[in-house]
Write an enzyme that holds these catalytic residues in place. Structure first.
Site, PDB file in Angstrom:
ATOM      1  N   ASP A  28       0.885  -1.166   0.000  1.00 25.73           N
ATOM      2  CA  ASP A  28       0.000   0.000   0.000  1.00 25.73           C
ATOM      3  C   ASP A  28       0.920   1.213   0.000  1.00 25.73           C
ATOM      4  OD1 ASP A  28      -1.667   2.110   0.579  1.00 25.73           O
ATOM      5  OD2 ASP A  28      -2.296   1.385   2.560  1.00 25.73           O
ATOM      6  N   LYS A  93       2.903  10.959  -3.438  1.00 26.62           N
ATOM      7  CA  LYS A  93       1.840  10.315  -4.220  1.00 26.62           C
ATOM      8  C   LYS A  93       0.953  11.344  -4.930  1.00 26.62           C
ATOM      9  CE  LYS A  93      -1.782   6.848  -3.409  1.00 26.62           C
ATOM     10  NZ  LYS A  93      -2.302   5.933  -2.393  1.00 26.62           N
ATOM     11  N   GLU A 193      -7.290   0.407  -4.430  1.00 29.23           N
ATOM     12  CA  GLU A 193      -7.291   0.319  -2.967  1.00 29.23           C
ATOM     13  C   GLU A 193      -8.617  -0.244  -2.422  1.00 29.23           C
ATOM     14  OE1 GLU A 193      -6.082   4.291  -1.987  1.00 29.23           O
ATOM     15  OE2 GLU A 193      -4.061   3.935  -2.757  1.00 29.23           O
ATOM     16  N   ASP A 219     -13.025   5.619   2.603  1.00 29.49           N
ATOM     17  CA  ASP A 219     -11.595   5.698   2.947  1.00 29.49           C
ATOM     18  C   ASP A 219     -11.230   7.132   3.315  1.00 29.49           C
ATOM     19  OD1 ASP A 219      -8.844   5.780   3.029  1.00 29.49           O
ATOM     20  OD2 ASP A 219      -8.530   4.672   1.172  1.00 29.49           O
TER      21      ASP A 219
END
Ligand code: AMP
Length: 636
Positions: A28, A93, A193, A219
């Site tokens: 992850d 990211k 994800e 999330d």
């Protein structure tokens, strides 16, 4: 480890040593924290790989360069965020597959130097006197995770599954894959994800007997919020819709708490270091109140004034601060449901992901929205990495193989005559997919065709996003309209798109992998969809007009060509009248009136039809006489 030995020869029995080389890890690669996991062969359970001492599953996605060739990663790098902001990189990211333009309005969120280099459209980061791409920096994070796994598991790791947000576009997925490669990893698959989160709960795996179910994955991390609606049918995962806010997370809640404290002490002079202290205390307070449901209180010194203030937060105050944030996330959930054309009751399961979902009020409000309890038994920080390990195990052949299916968020196609968008892969197509369409040339003897690839929903390519361009060269000389050029789009399970052009008669072919020049944020994507709805009527009219113009041009050129080629079979009057009709048709193009253009098209067609029949009859008569056909293009 017990190593078997052949007692006769005294040699190691190699084949009986468990083949540890084949461990495939799940990673992850997060904005704030990253984790690496594997399926522990002892109990067959997905397990987070900690450091050698068994601590710290979470590796902060922070990179500090001590000099040009040395760097440290994770918790070791964290203290430098404050002391060396220029050489300590975080939130990498957010920069994956992005241009400077994409992030310009959020540039102030980064304390390090992001470079807008005119020749390079993707961002670069300057550290000391060196420039790095986000891919290189992510590769350093991945390398650190790989090394952690190798040290802890005492084996070489070379294969991985890496997760990305469901809304990541081709460029961002490709960038993640490239980062893996650069870190020495064979990236077997990039998975979404939310899909990983579902797998971690065993949803959609062989042991899960439900044939079809719909799940929502909520999330809420430190900096971003995503909600995804997935449908799982016989082990096939399909993303029905995604929504979210790339700048909404636990950090915003911390900032709101600080703001609350500041408004309570309006006379407080706040400098940068004081603010940082307050941010840390705010996060502490939020976690304390969330976990204990009792009041947090901390006495802090304000050095400039030599005074002390009490920072306090009670459950009701936190609730008031949280409510507007939660409402924003619920709005995203409602939007995702409406995009997926579902009601809350049609969602079977709701999974919580991300550290911020530890807050009970968030869980309660999400649960109320969907009208069912949420899945939160697994550690919300670890659930994605654990699911990636499950997927890795499936790929290793240890579980029933399952196809992980996604959808294309925007239509893909090419530019055709008059700047029109010709969609080859419609939006929301399930991937992997291969779709193709045939085209031909416009001019006699044309040896090359320019293929421009676009993404978007508008009818004119100028309103869409260009992903790349290439030329199919070497088409053998043929009359216009004769070559058969097949353009195919192949999108693999990772969403990587390959566009191939093949002239089918000669076999001449050319292929490119689409790597968009710069990324596309979720907001931009939503904006593009919104624009397409807003402009639907005008787009339809523009397309209809352009198609009429294209048809008129083709017909006028063909008629021109025809009267020159077959002048011997037409009278002077017929030729002159045809020329007049062609001129009138061309003249009508400037009217921008599609109906008028169609009227002139019809007039010219009606006028020339008998001539075409005459030529055709003559050709047939000649052929009957055993003579060569009059004209190749007519008989074709
Ligand atoms: P992630 O990016 O998923 O690691 O999420 C980190 C976010 O979760 C940060 O904003 C943390 O402050 C928040 N967080 C972690 N633990 C808790 C907790 N016990 N209660 C509330 N928020 C938490």
């Amino acid at each position: 480890m017990i190593v078997p030995i052949n007692i006769k020869t005294g040699t190691l029995i190699q084949s009986e040593i468990p083949n540890q080389q084949d461990i495939i890890v799940g990673i992850d690669l997060g904005t704030t924290n990253s984790l690496i996991a594997y399926i522990n062969p002892q109990d067959n359970l997905p397990t987070i790989i900690t450091d050698e001492e068994g601590n710290n599953g979470l590796v902060p996605s922070i990179l500090h360069f001590t000099d040009n060739s040395n760097w440290i990663v994770g918790n070791d790098a964290r203290p430098y965020l404050i002391s060396h902001p220029q050489t300590t990189l975080y939130s990498i990211k957010r920069l994956m597959g992005k241009s400077y333009r994409d992030i310009a309005e959020h540039n102030q969120l980064f304390s390090y130097q992001i470079i807008d280099d005119d020749t390079e459209r993707l961002v670069k980061i300057r550290v000391n006197n060196r420039f790095y791409t986000p891919i290189e920096l992510s590769a350093l994070l991945l390398k650190a995770l790989k090394e952690r796994a190798e040290t802890t598991l005492q084996t070489t790791i070379s294969k991985a599954v890496i997760t990305v947000p469901a809304y990541f576009n081709d460029a961002q997925r490709q960038a993640t894959r490239d980062a893996g490669k650069l870190a020495g990893l064979d990236v077997l698959r990039i998975i979404n994800e939310p899909t990983a989160a579902a797998l971690a709960y065993g949803i959609g795996t062989a042991s899960d007997t439900n044939t079809s179910e719909t799940i929502a994955v909520y999330d809420l991390g430190g900096g971003t919020f995503d909600v995804s609606i997935l449908r799982i049918e016989e082990g096939v995962f399909e993303v029905l819709a995604t929504n979210g806010d790339t700048f909404l997370g636990g950090d915003d809640i911390d900032r709101a708490i600080v703001q609350y404290w500041i408004t309570q002490c309006p006379d407080l002079g706040i400098n940068k270091s004081m603010y940082r202290e307050l941010r840390l205390r705010a996060e502490q307070a939020k976690k304390y109140v969330s976990d204990n449901h009792s009041t947090y209180s901390h006495v802090t010194q304000i050095f400039e004034f030599g005074t002390a203030i009490i920072l306090a937060l009670n459950p009701d105050e936190l609730r008031q601060i949280l409510l507007p944030f939660i409402e924003r996330t619920l709005t995203c959930c409602r939007q995702a449901l409406s995009d997926a054309q579902l009601t809350t009751t049609e969602v079977d399961k709701v999974i919580m992901v991300g550290g911020a979902t530890r807050t009970p009020l968030i869980r309660q409000k999400v649960s109320e929205l969907f009208g069912k309890p949420v899945y939160n038994e697994l550690n919300p920080d670890e659930v994605v990495a654990l699911g990636a390990a499950v997927q890795a195990d499936i790929l290793a052949g240890n579980q029933r193989d399952m196809l992980l299916l996604d959808i294309t968020p925007l239509s893909l196609g090419i530019e055709t005559m008059g700047g029109l968008m010709d969609v080859i892969v419609p939006r929301n197509s399930k991937i992997p997919i291969r779709a193709a369409r045939q085209y031909t040339t416009q001019r006699d003897g044309q040896s090359g065709i320019n293929i421009a690839i676009y993404q978007g929903e508008r009818d004119l390519v100028k309103d869409n996003r260009c992903l790349g361009e290439f030329v199919l060269r070497g088409i053998p000389a043929m009359p216009a309209g004769l070559p058969k050029v097949e353009i195919s789009f192949t999108i693999d399970a990772d969403g990587i798109t390959r566009v191939r052009a093949t002239e089918l008669r000669s076999g001449v072919a050319q292929q490119i992998e689409v790597k968009p020049q710069y990324g596309l944020s979720e907001e931009e994507m939503s904006q593009m969809l919104l624009e397409s709805v807003r402009h639907a009527q005008t787009d339809r009219d523009t397309r209809a007009l352009q198609e009429a113009i294209n048809e008129a041009n083709t017909l006028a050129d063909t008629a021109d060509h025809f009267i020159v080629r077959h002048a011997d079979m037409l009278s002077t009057d017929e030729i002159n009248l045809t020329r007049d009709h062609i001129a009138a048709l061309r003249q009508s193009l400037s009217s921008n009136d599609k109906d008028l253009i169609h009227t002139y098209i019809e007039t010219l067609n009606t006028h020339t039809r008998p001539f075409a029949e005459r030529v055709m009859d003559a050709a047939v008569a000649m052929a009957m006489k055993g003579k060569q056909a009059l004209s190749n293009d007519i008989l074709e």
